[in-house]
Write an enzyme that holds these catalytic residues in place. Structure first.
Site, short mmCIF file in Angstrom:
data_model
loop_
_atom_site.label_atom_id
_atom_site.label_comp_id
_atom_site.label_asym_id
_atom_site.label_seq_id
_atom_site.Cartn_x
_atom_site.Cartn_y
_atom_site.Cartn_z
N LYS A 111 0.46 0.80 14.95
CA LYS A 111 1.81 0.75 15.50
C LYS A 111 2.07 -0.42 16.45
CE LYS A 111 3.35 3.88 13.15
NZ LYS A 111 3.51 3.02 11.98
N TYR A 165 -9.54 5.92 6.44
CA TYR A 165 -9.76 6.37 7.82
C TYR A 165 -10.83 7.45 7.76
CZ TYR A 165 -5.40 4.06 9.27
OH TYR A 165 -4.42 3.14 9.55
N HIS A 179 0.85 -1.19 0.00
CA HIS A 179 0.00 0.00 0.00
C HIS A 179 0.88 1.24 0.00
CE1 HIS A 179 -4.24 -1.48 1.24
NE2 HIS A 179 -3.59 -2.45 0.62
N PRO A 239 -4.98 1.40 18.16
CA PRO A 239 -4.61 0.84 16.84
C PRO A 239 -4.70 1.83 15.69
CG PRO A 239 -6.67 -0.11 17.62
CD PRO A 239 -6.14 0.72 18.73
N TYR A 269 3.68 7.06 9.82
CA TYR A 269 2.82 5.91 9.48
C TYR A 269 3.65 4.79 8.86
CZ TYR A 269 -1.43 3.41 8.05
OH TYR A 269 -2.42 2.45 7.91
#
Ligand code: FAS
Ligand code: PHB
Length: 390
Positions: A297, A201, A72, A293, A385
């Site tokens: 991480k 998200y 991704h 979450p 990220y």
């Protein structure tokens, strides 16, 4: 029984550390409280940083992961009906993440340990740690109903947040930091194609949602729910209806729904224990820290702890050099706190807090608006990220 490193817990931390040590000739024994079936039934993390991937390849389990993992290069953030793509690869000079479920990582590590002759005792009851402030620590437990003592040189506490290791440390020797969030994540797995080829998200006035996946035919979805919610109150229909209401209409309309075969609610907390070493006991992964979450991480922090501890133990056993072992806790905590900060920031920015003041709510709306409008802010988001360097 004797071994060089006794590892408590056969989750990702324990299995990965055990494999790396085994492969350089350091003897390990893993004690796991649950059954193998139970360990393999857990559904948890989904996103792997490249550093984690490198560790797993070193441990010999790169095959299935590279064949089935999904690369991704970005993800979307939606704010009510607006959609914004975060270009991870473009903002980080070419880095990406891989979507490959923790369940599969655990299965691959279990298989690898069995192939290479590593010993894991499942359903080990009453694990207790002894004299880890001496050079002759030992662990006791019951295996098959028989009392067993394992003498070792070091103990690795890889037994998660509710494990025995951290609780074995005298209260005056450990300092903990904690924030409990006033909501949880209700997650489902369903064999339907994901609504998007990248993660979404969703920040919405009704609450947070996350569209993730395990493969191109298996979706993983989450919605923010009340901290005290029960999965009994959430039929599949109610879940799908609420999830769609938190997404832009175009995405909601294209979503394929179906029966869930896994449904669970995870509480959200930030937690850090300092230090992560007590004599010859080392805390690793969730035994030492927990993150919400949102930033993906948790599993990746466990991997970087294993990296630092493996380096230290390799120095001790192969080079008679304790420097990296003596700096394990400070090196691991430096990276842990940066991930705890990032996970707190992303959680606070994307969720609705029931107890938030109108001023705080406006500040967080402004935080999201600034982030979605600033390349500098998105670069900071992206570099966290994809994973900060070890
Ligand atoms: P683990 O908790 O995975 O493993 C610890 C092991 O020790 C377990 O097998 C346990 O049975 C065993 N154990 C416990 N007590 C013991 C004892 N006394 N004796 C012997 N063995 C004992 N992270 C993400 O990045 N994304 C997510 O979406 C995400 N979702 C999560 C959902 C849930 C419900 C939970 C609990 C965690 C989630 N996490 C997520 C975080 C998770 O992935 C952890 O970071 C990861 O499992 C850490 O691995 P370990 O440190 O090995 O701990
Ligand atoms: C998941 O797929 O389980 C997942 C992905 C990203 C997150 C959290 C969970 O931030």
């Amino acid at each position: 029984m004797t071994t060089q490193v006794c590892i408590i817990g056969a989750g990702p931390s324990g299995l990965l550390l055990g494999q790396l040590l085994h492969d350089i000739g350091v003897e390990t024994l893993i004690l796991e409280r649950a059954s193998l079936d139970h360990v393999l039934s857990r559904v948890r993390a989904g996103v792997l940083e490249q550093g984690t991937m490198r560790m797993l390849v070193t441990a010999g389990i790169g095959g299935r992961m590279h064949a089935q993992g999904l690369v991704h290069e970005g993800f979307a953030i939606t704010r009510d009906d607006d959609i914004h793509r975060i270009d991870l690869t473009g903002l980080t000079g070419g880095k990406w993440v891989t979507v490959y479920g923790q369940t599969e990582v655990t299965r691959d590590l279990v298989d690898r340990r069995a192939e290479t002759g590593g010993v894991t005792h499942y359903e080990a009851d009453g694990v207790a740690l002894h004299e880890f402030d001496s050079v002759k620590p030992y662990v006791t437990c019951r295996i098959g109903g028989e009392e067993v003592r394992i003498d070792c040189r070091f103990i690795a506490g890889c037994d998660g947040f509710h494990g025995a290791s951290r609780r074995s440390v005298p209260e005056d020797a450990i300092r903990t930091f904690e924030k409990v969030y006033p909501f949880g994540w209700l997650g489902i797995l369903s064999d339907v194609p994901p609504v998007s080829h990248e993660l979404i998200y969703a920040s919405h006035s009704r609450g947070f949602a996350l569209c993730s996946m395990r493969s191109r035919s298996r979706s993983r979805y989450y919605i923010q729910c009340n901290a005290g919610d029960s999965i009994d109150a959430w039929s599949d229909d109610r879940f799908w209806t609420e999830l769609r209401r938190r997404l832009p209409p175009g995405i909601a309309e294209s979503m394929v729904t179906g029966p869930s075969f896994e449904k669970s609610i995870a509480p959200l907390r930030s937690f850090v224990a300092e230090p992560m070493r007590f004599g010859n006991l080392f805390l690793v992964g969730d035994a030492a820290h927990i993150v919400p979450p949102t930033g993906a991480k948790g599993l990746n922090l466990a991997a970087s702890d294993v990296h630092y501890l493996f380096e230290g133990l390799r120095g001790h056993f192969l080079e008679r050099d304790n420097h990296l072992l003596d700096t394990y806790s400070s090196r691991a905590l430096d990276r842990v706190w940066k991930a705890v900060r990032f996970s707190w920031w992303m959680t606070t920015m994307l969720h609705r807090f029931p107890d938030q003041s109108p001023f705080e709510a406006r500040i967080m709306e402004s935080e999201l608006a600034y982030t979605l409008g600033s390349e500098a802010a998105q670069t900071a988001l992206a570099e966290n990220y994809v994973g900060l360097p070890y």
